[in-house]
Design a protein around this motif. Structure first.
Motif, PDB file in Angstrom:
ATOM      1  N   PHE A  53       0.839  -1.207   0.000  1.00 49.62           N
ATOM      2  CA  PHE A  53       0.000   0.000   0.000  1.00 49.62           C
ATOM      3  C   PHE A  53       0.872   1.254   0.000  1.00 49.62           C
ATOM      4  CE2 PHE A  53       0.761  -0.725   4.493  1.00 49.62           C
ATOM      5  CZ  PHE A  53       0.879   0.539   5.048  1.00 49.62           C
ATOM      6  N   GLY A  54       0.227   2.383  -0.250  1.00 55.22           N
ATOM      7  CA  GLY A  54       0.929   3.661  -0.257  1.00 55.22           C
ATOM      8  C   GLY A  54       0.235   4.685   0.618  1.00 55.22           C
ATOM      9  N   VAL A  55       0.992   5.687   1.046  1.00 57.94           N
ATOM     10  CA  VAL A  55       0.453   6.801   1.826  1.00 57.94           C
ATOM     11  C   VAL A  55       0.711   8.090   1.048  1.00 57.94           C
ATOM     12  CG1 VAL A  55       0.619   8.134   3.962  1.00 57.94           C
ATOM     13  CG2 VAL A  55       0.840   5.634   4.023  1.00 57.94           C
ATOM     14  N   GLN A  56      -0.373   8.817   0.782  1.00 52.27           N
ATOM     15  CA  GLN A  56      -0.258  10.115   0.108  1.00 52.27           C
ATOM     16  C   GLN A  56      -0.276  11.220   1.152  1.00 52.27           C
ATOM     17  OE1 GLN A  56      -2.866  11.248  -3.354  1.00 52.27           O
ATOM     18  NE2 GLN A  56      -3.518  12.851  -1.937  1.00 52.27           N
ATOM     19  N   ILE A  57       0.666  12.145   1.043  1.00 56.07           N
ATOM     20  CA  ILE A  57       0.737  13.274   1.970  1.00 56.07           C
ATOM     21  C   ILE A  57       0.700  14.575   1.176  1.00 56.07           C
ATOM     22  CG2 ILE A  57       2.244  14.520   3.573  1.00 56.07           C
ATOM     23  CD1 ILE A  57       3.213  11.765   4.566  1.00 56.07           C
ATOM     24  N   ASN A  58      -0.210  15.458   1.539  1.00 53.95           N
ATOM     25  CA  ASN A  58      -0.307  16.786   0.944  1.00 53.95           C
ATOM     26  C   ASN A  58      -0.010  17.806   2.043  1.00 53.95           C
ATOM     27  OD1 ASN A  58      -0.989  19.100  -0.530  1.00 53.95           O
ATOM     28  ND2 ASN A  58      -3.171  18.869  -0.110  1.00 53.95           N
ATOM     29  N   HIS A  59       0.999  18.630   1.827  1.00 53.57           N
ATOM     30  CA  HIS A  59       1.335  19.631   2.846  1.00 53.57           C
ATOM     31  C   HIS A  59       1.712  20.937   2.170  1.00 53.57           C
ATOM     32  CE1 HIS A  59       5.729  20.036   2.294  1.00 53.57           C
ATOM     33  NE2 HIS A  59       5.591  18.841   1.730  1.00 53.57           N
ATOM     34  N   SER A  60       1.539  22.043   2.870  1.00 56.23           N
ATOM     35  CA  SER A  60       1.948  23.332   2.304  1.00 56.23           C
ATOM     36  C   SER A  60       1.877  24.439   3.347  1.00 56.23           C
ATOM     37  CB  SER A  60       1.042  23.719   1.132  1.00 56.23           C
ATOM     38  OG  SER A  60       1.461  24.955   0.569  1.00 56.23           O
ATOM     39  N   LYS A  61       2.744  25.441   3.147  1.00 59.31           N
ATOM     40  CA  LYS A  61       2.664  26.702   3.875  1.00 59.31           C
ATOM     41  C   LYS A  61       2.192  27.820   2.946  1.00 59.31           C
ATOM     42  CE  LYS A  61       5.782  27.728   6.970  1.00 59.31           C
ATOM     43  NZ  LYS A  61       4.985  27.590   8.211  1.00 59.31           N
ATOM     44  N   CYS A  62       1.810  27.441   1.716  1.00 59.39           N
ATOM     45  CA  CYS A  62       1.412  28.427   0.709  1.00 59.39           C
ATOM     46  C   CYS A  62      -0.086  28.413   0.415  1.00 59.39           C
ATOM     47  CB  CYS A  62       2.173  28.184  -0.590  1.00 59.39           C
ATOM     48  SG  CYS A  62       3.963  28.314  -0.428  1.00 59.39           S
ATOM     49  N   TYR A  63      -0.807  27.463   0.972  1.00 58.28           N
ATOM     50  CA  TYR A  63      -2.254  27.415   0.809  1.00 58.28           C
ATOM     51  C   TYR A  63      -2.867  26.649   1.971  1.00 58.28           C
ATOM     52  CZ  TYR A  63      -1.118  22.820  -1.245  1.00 58.28           C
ATOM     53  OH  TYR A  63      -0.627  21.566  -1.483  1.00 58.28           O
ATOM     54  N   ASN A  64      -4.178  26.741   2.101  1.00 56.15           N
ATOM     55  CA  ASN A  64      -4.910  26.032   3.154  1.00 56.15           C
ATOM     56  C   ASN A  64      -5.634  24.819   2.577  1.00 56.15           C
ATOM     57  OD1 ASN A  64      -4.364  27.824   5.349  1.00 56.15           O
ATOM     58  ND2 ASN A  64      -5.863  29.256   4.501  1.00 56.15           N
ATOM     59  N   SER A  65      -5.839  23.821   3.411  1.00 56.79           N
ATOM     60  CA  SER A  65      -6.677  22.693   3.046  1.00 56.79           C
ATOM     61  C   SER A  65      -7.464  22.245   4.273  1.00 56.79           C
ATOM     62  CB  SER A  65      -5.840  21.524   2.522  1.00 56.79           C
ATOM     63  OG  SER A  65      -6.668  20.393   2.285  1.00 56.79           O
ATOM     64  N   SER A  66      -8.717  21.927   4.058  1.00 51.71           N
ATOM     65  CA  SER A  66      -9.559  21.400   5.136  1.00 51.71           C
ATOM     66  C   SER A  66      -9.814  19.912   4.946  1.00 51.71           C
ATOM     67  CB  SER A  66     -10.892  22.158   5.184  1.00 51.71           C
ATOM     68  OG  SER A  66     -11.574  22.049   3.944  1.00 51.71           O
ATOM     69  N   ALA A  67      -9.063  19.286   4.049  1.00 50.04           N
ATOM     70  CA  ALA A  67      -9.256  17.854   3.792  1.00 50.04           C
ATOM     71  C   ALA A  67      -8.929  17.040   5.037  1.00 50.04           C
ATOM     72  CB  ALA A  67      -8.373  17.407   2.630  1.00 50.04           C
TER      73      ALA A  67
END
Length: 339
Positions: free
Chosen positions: A227-241
């Motif tokens: 299996f895999g793990v997807q990571i979305n991160h940023s200091k340039c935008y917001n996410s409420s996911a």
């Protein structure tokens, strides 16, 4: 349990959160404050009933009344400051990222063992009670059965990115200070995954690289067996996911990688959901909850629990190995990478 006297390096909001959380229990007492400006150190300490201030690191670490040091200085300074602290026989609680490179971190743990002190990276989120409930649900209870995948998100727009857009280079977006979103924000979901699933087999990263040369965010894939793990991160935008873990027997949906307030289990057959999270500690913004990690770190030090410390050391070493590899894959190199 004996009270641990501690000093602080760094006079920003995260240090304030640390002190406020520490003083909620009788296990910690602020003893001294270091800042490059003695006047600033005095003013900062006085807010918390501490009158001992230093503008010299030699004098600060030489204070015999101080048992431990919390270090929250710019990332690139962590290695030398932690090394000096441990050489002075102080326990070190080191704000993430612990160091700029795996080589620096390996050296610090060797020094800690040689000096007979504890070195602990301050990953507050994996000490949260609800995170430990998540670990238990996935790994002990096997509630999901075989894991099919996971998706973890932490994206929060930084006011300092406004400075970057204006042509400036604040510390957290500066290669010289070992900055970037991966080591500041991305490290949370990376550590979240590693503490939950262990070391990945391999990792890849597609970053957005900002004008100063550090990443402002991006998408990471951690590859595990099957299996895999997807990571979305940023200091340039917001996410409420939300964050999710997918398995043969259902899905766990978690509100965030830090400050977990909900862990919902959805059964794919019955379509029924169940809340697994327990009570959630809240604090006044901009402070953050550090109580659970402070209780655990005090226990480790007072009980000399080397096994628990070694478990945290293992996680820290995997995290820095992964994040350093992700940076280096994309040519995001710090001065420490070139030594």
């Amino acid at each position: 349990m004996a009270t641990i006297t501690f000093g602080t390096i760094g006079t920003n909001w995260i240090t304030e959160s640390w002190i406020l959380s520490a003083h909620k229990h009788g296990q910690w007492k602020l003893h001294a404050v270091y800042s490059r400006s003695e006047d600033q150190a005095k003013k900062f300490g006085e807010k918390y009933g501490c009158s001992t201030a230093y503008s010299s690191l030699d004098s600060f670490f030489g204070d015999s009344g101080m048992q431990a040091v919390y270090i929250a200085s710019p990332n690139s300074l962590h290695y030398e400051q932690a090394k000096q602290a441990m050489k002075a026989k102080k326990h070190v609680l080191l704000e993430k990222p612990a160091t700029s490179t795996p080589e620096e971190l390996d050296d610090l743990f060797k020094i800690a063992k040689g000096e007979g002190v504890f070195l602990i990276e301050a990953f507050r989120h994996i000490q949260e009670a609800n995170y430990k409930l998540l670990q238990k649900s996935v790994n002990e209870e096997k509630r999901l059965g075989p894991i099919y995948g996971a998706s973890f998100t932490y994206a929060s727009y930084s006011s300092r990115y406004n400075n970057v857009l204006a042509g400036e280079v604040p510390n957290i977006f500066n290669l010289e200070f070992s900055g970037g979103s991966l080591v500041d924000i991305g490290v949370y979901p990376v550590a979240f995954a590693i503490a939950l699933f262990g070391a990945p087999k391999e990792q890849t990263y597609v970053p957005y690289v900002t004008r100063p040369g550090v990443d402002g965010g991006g998408v990471i894939i951690l590859r595990y067996e099957g299996f895999g793990v997807q990571i979305n991160h940023s200091k340039c935008y917001n996410s409420s996911a939300p964050c999710e873990v997918y398995g043969e027997k259902g899905t766990l949906t978690i509100n965030a990688t830090t400050d977990i307030s909900t862990i919902k289990y959805l059964d794919p057959k019955t379509k029924k959901s169940e809340e697994l999270a327990g009570p959630f500690k809240t604090v006044d913004k901009p402070n953050v909850n550090m109580e659970e990690e402070l209780v655990e770190f005090a226990r480790i030090i007072n009980e000399k629990d080397t096994k628990a410390a070694e478990d945290l050391e293992r996680i820290s070493k995997i995290v820095i190995k992964v994040t350093s590899d992700l940076r280096r894959q994309n040519g995001i190199l710090y001065p420490a990478d070139k030594r």
